[in-house]
Design a protein around this motif. Structure first.
Motif, PDB file in Angstrom:
ATOM      1  N   GLU A  96      27.397  16.279   8.730  1.00 17.67           N
ATOM      2  CA  GLU A  96      26.449  15.227   9.166  1.00 17.67           C
ATOM      3  C   GLU A  96      25.196  15.252   8.305  1.00 17.67           C
ATOM      4  N   ASN A  97      24.650  16.471   8.094  1.00 17.01           N
ATOM      5  CA  ASN A  97      23.437  16.594   7.258  1.00 17.01           C
ATOM      6  C   ASN A  97      23.721  16.213   5.822  1.00 17.01           C
ATOM      7  N   PHE A  98      24.901  16.635   5.352  1.00 17.99           N
ATOM      8  CA  PHE A  98      25.272  16.364   3.956  1.00 17.99           C
ATOM      9  C   PHE A  98      25.288  14.854   3.695  1.00 17.99           C
ATOM     10  N   PHE A  99      25.975  14.109   4.559  1.00 15.13           N
ATOM     11  CA  PHE A  99      26.087  12.657   4.314  1.00 15.13           C
ATOM     12  C   PHE A  99      24.759  11.941   4.575  1.00 15.13           C
ATOM     13  N   LYS A 100      23.920  12.523   5.461  1.00 20.51           N
ATOM     14  CA  LYS A 100      22.586  11.943   5.679  1.00 20.51           C
ATOM     15  C   LYS A 100      21.793  12.023   4.372  1.00 20.51           C
ATOM     16  N   LYS A 101      21.918  13.154   3.675  1.00 19.29           N
ATOM     17  CA  LYS A 101      21.163  13.363   2.428  1.00 19.29           C
ATOM     18  C   LYS A 101      21.768  12.612   1.254  1.00 19.29           C
ATOM     19  N   VAL A 102      23.094  12.669   1.149  1.00 20.87           N
ATOM     20  CA  VAL A 102      23.776  12.185  -0.068  1.00 20.87           C
ATOM     21  C   VAL A 102      24.201  10.724   0.058  1.00 20.87           C
ATOM     22  N   VAL A 105      30.190   8.808  -0.398  1.00 17.30           N
ATOM     23  CA  VAL A 105      30.632   9.289  -1.708  1.00 17.30           C
ATOM     24  C   VAL A 105      31.936   8.583  -2.099  1.00 17.30           C
ATOM     25  N   ASP A 106      32.364   8.788  -3.346  1.00 15.60           N
ATOM     26  CA  ASP A 106      33.579   8.097  -3.815  1.00 15.60           C
ATOM     27  C   ASP A 106      34.824   8.979  -3.779  1.00 15.60           C
ATOM     28  N   ILE A 107      34.661  10.234  -4.208  1.00 18.98           N
ATOM     29  CA  ILE A 107      35.833  11.128  -4.226  1.00 18.98           C
ATOM     30  C   ILE A 107      35.418  12.487  -3.651  1.00 18.98           C
ATOM     31  N   ILE A 108      36.267  13.014  -2.769  1.00 22.90           N
ATOM     32  CA  ILE A 108      36.087  14.410  -2.334  1.00 22.90           C
ATOM     33  C   ILE A 108      37.375  15.154  -2.679  1.00 22.90           C
ATOM     34  N   GLN A 119      40.853  22.397   6.375  1.00 23.72           N
ATOM     35  CA  GLN A 119      41.365  21.145   5.782  1.00 23.72           C
ATOM     36  C   GLN A 119      41.290  19.987   6.778  1.00 23.72           C
ATOM     37  N   ILE A 120      41.599  20.269   8.054  1.00 26.46           N
ATOM     38  CA  ILE A 120      41.616  19.165   9.038  1.00 26.46           C
ATOM     39  C   ILE A 120      40.193  18.749   9.417  1.00 26.46           C
ATOM     40  N   MET A 121      39.308  19.732   9.616  1.00 25.00           N
ATOM     41  CA  MET A 121      37.906  19.391   9.928  1.00 25.00           C
ATOM     42  C   MET A 121      37.286  18.592   8.782  1.00 25.00           C
ATOM     43  N   THR A 122      37.586  19.015   7.560  1.00 22.69           N
ATOM     44  CA  THR A 122      37.055  18.297   6.391  1.00 22.69           C
ATOM     45  C   THR A 122      37.547  16.853   6.389  1.00 22.69           C
ATOM     46  N   THR A 123      38.836  16.670   6.612  1.00 26.70           N
ATOM     47  CA  THR A 123      39.398  15.309   6.607  1.00 26.70           C
ATOM     48  C   THR A 123      38.719  14.455   7.674  1.00 26.70           C
ATOM     49  N   PRO A 128      35.373   9.097   7.143  1.00 27.77           N
ATOM     50  CA  PRO A 128      34.524   7.936   7.466  1.00 27.77           C
ATOM     51  C   PRO A 128      33.329   7.785   6.512  1.00 27.77           C
ATOM     52  N   ASN A 129      33.091   8.779   5.669  1.00 25.77           N
ATOM     53  CA  ASN A 129      31.927   8.745   4.768  1.00 25.77           C
ATOM     54  C   ASN A 129      32.318   8.574   3.310  1.00 25.77           C
ATOM     55  N   ILE A 130      33.512   8.037   3.086  1.00 26.62           N
ATOM     56  CA  ILE A 130      33.968   7.774   1.716  1.00 26.62           C
ATOM     57  C   ILE A 130      33.954   6.267   1.489  1.00 26.62           C
TER      58      ILE A 130
END
Ligand code: SAM
Length: 275
Positions: A96-102, A105-108, A119-123, A128-130
């Motif tokens: 949440e903090n990462f996407f608030k700051k950044v 994004v296009d590719i993870i 892997q599942i938490m990351t997905t 929703p932030n790509i």
């Protein structure tokens, strides 16, 4: 001058990196169209920073390259072309903090800890932030099969392995179709398609493509009103034959029952392709 191949950039990187050889053609297939574009690329798993240096050279000057790692020492690899965030890929509040700051994004690329949980938490947190036309690429998914790191690996195979989550995603995408089942937890308004490679899964993100209605379109071409020869008219369908078609035509009310038996005989024949 021709652009360098990724494998050459990997070999030339000033810092240590490790990647499986068969990943390079996959990366190029997935990432080539983003080269020299103003994209934000994120790699989870910095280790010694070698892959981040490679990605910067690959995507070019205009790209924003970000590394994420749990190890605070990874911060040492931050410089004028690479940003580093310290945190865990399995921590929802980190994302949440990462996407608030950044921002979006296009590719993870997930080359982090490789457990099912990570892997599942990351997905779930990242998809929703790509941006539209972006990608989430998860590597080393062989861990879902219980190989590597000793006899037990990451205690896979498991019902809740990452690869089983990907299989659920196939259903989730198809559940966009009206009248199909719906999951309580769904990413199907973001994930337009999934591409499966050996040890790599790529989720292609596009909210705008996911929104397109699945309605039948009819063009204005001449219609010859031809009979649709589907199902039991097909002489190659096990259980269907001229006799069945004859009975169906003679007693239209048995159509449904006949069709049911033909479909059940089909299933018995198909069993061998599922072994
Ligand atoms: C395989 S290495 C990354 C290799 C690097 N991408 C390369 O190609 O050279 C895995 C990295 O993931 C990091 N890691 C492990 N668990 C993590 C987590 N929960 N969150 C973020 N990073 C994690 C480790 O500290 C390690 O640096």
């Amino acid at each position: 001058m021709a652009e360098k191949k990724l494998i050459d950039l990997f070999n030339e990187s000033q810092y240590y990196s490790l990647k499986y050889k068969n990943y390079f053609p996959i990366y190029e297939k997935l990432f080539d169209k983003y080269r020299d574009k103003k994209i934000t690329f994120v790699e989870i798993g910095v280790l010694s920073g070698g892959s981040l240096k490679m990605w910067k050279k690959y995507f070019g000057e205009g790209s924003r390259i970000i590394g994420i790692d749990l190890n605070p020492k990874a911060k040492n690899f931050e410089d004028d072309e690479i940003e580093i965030f310290i945190g865990s890929q399995s921590d929802q509040s980190f994302w949440e903090n990462f996407f608030k700051k950044v921002g979006k994004v296009d590719i993870i690329l997930d080359d982090g800890g490789h457990t099912n949980f990570q892997q599942i938490m990351t997905t779930c947190c990242a998809v929703p932030n790509i941006n539209d036309d972006g990608l989430l690429v998860v590597e080393d998914v062989f861990h879902s099969y219980g190989v590597s790191y000793g006899a037990k690996g990451f205690f896979n195979p498991s019902k809740y392995s990452f690869i089983n989550f990907c299989k659920k995603t196939i259903d989730d995408i198809n559940y966009r179709f009206p009248e199909t089942k719906k999951f309580n937890f769904s990413l199907n308004k973001y994930i337009h398609s999934v591409e499966i490679f050996e040890s790599i899964v790529a989720f292609k993100i596009s909210e705008s493509l996911c929104k397109i209605k699945n309605e039948v379109l009819y063009n204005k071409g001449k219609n010859f009103e031809l009979k649709d020869y589907a199902h039991i008219h097909d002489p190659n369908t096990p259980g269907s034959n001229k006799f069945v078609v004859f009975i169906k035509n003679l007693y239209p009310k048995f159509r449904g029952t006949l069709k049911y038996f033909v479909f059940k005989i089909n299933e018995r024949f198909l069993k061998k392709f599922f072994k």
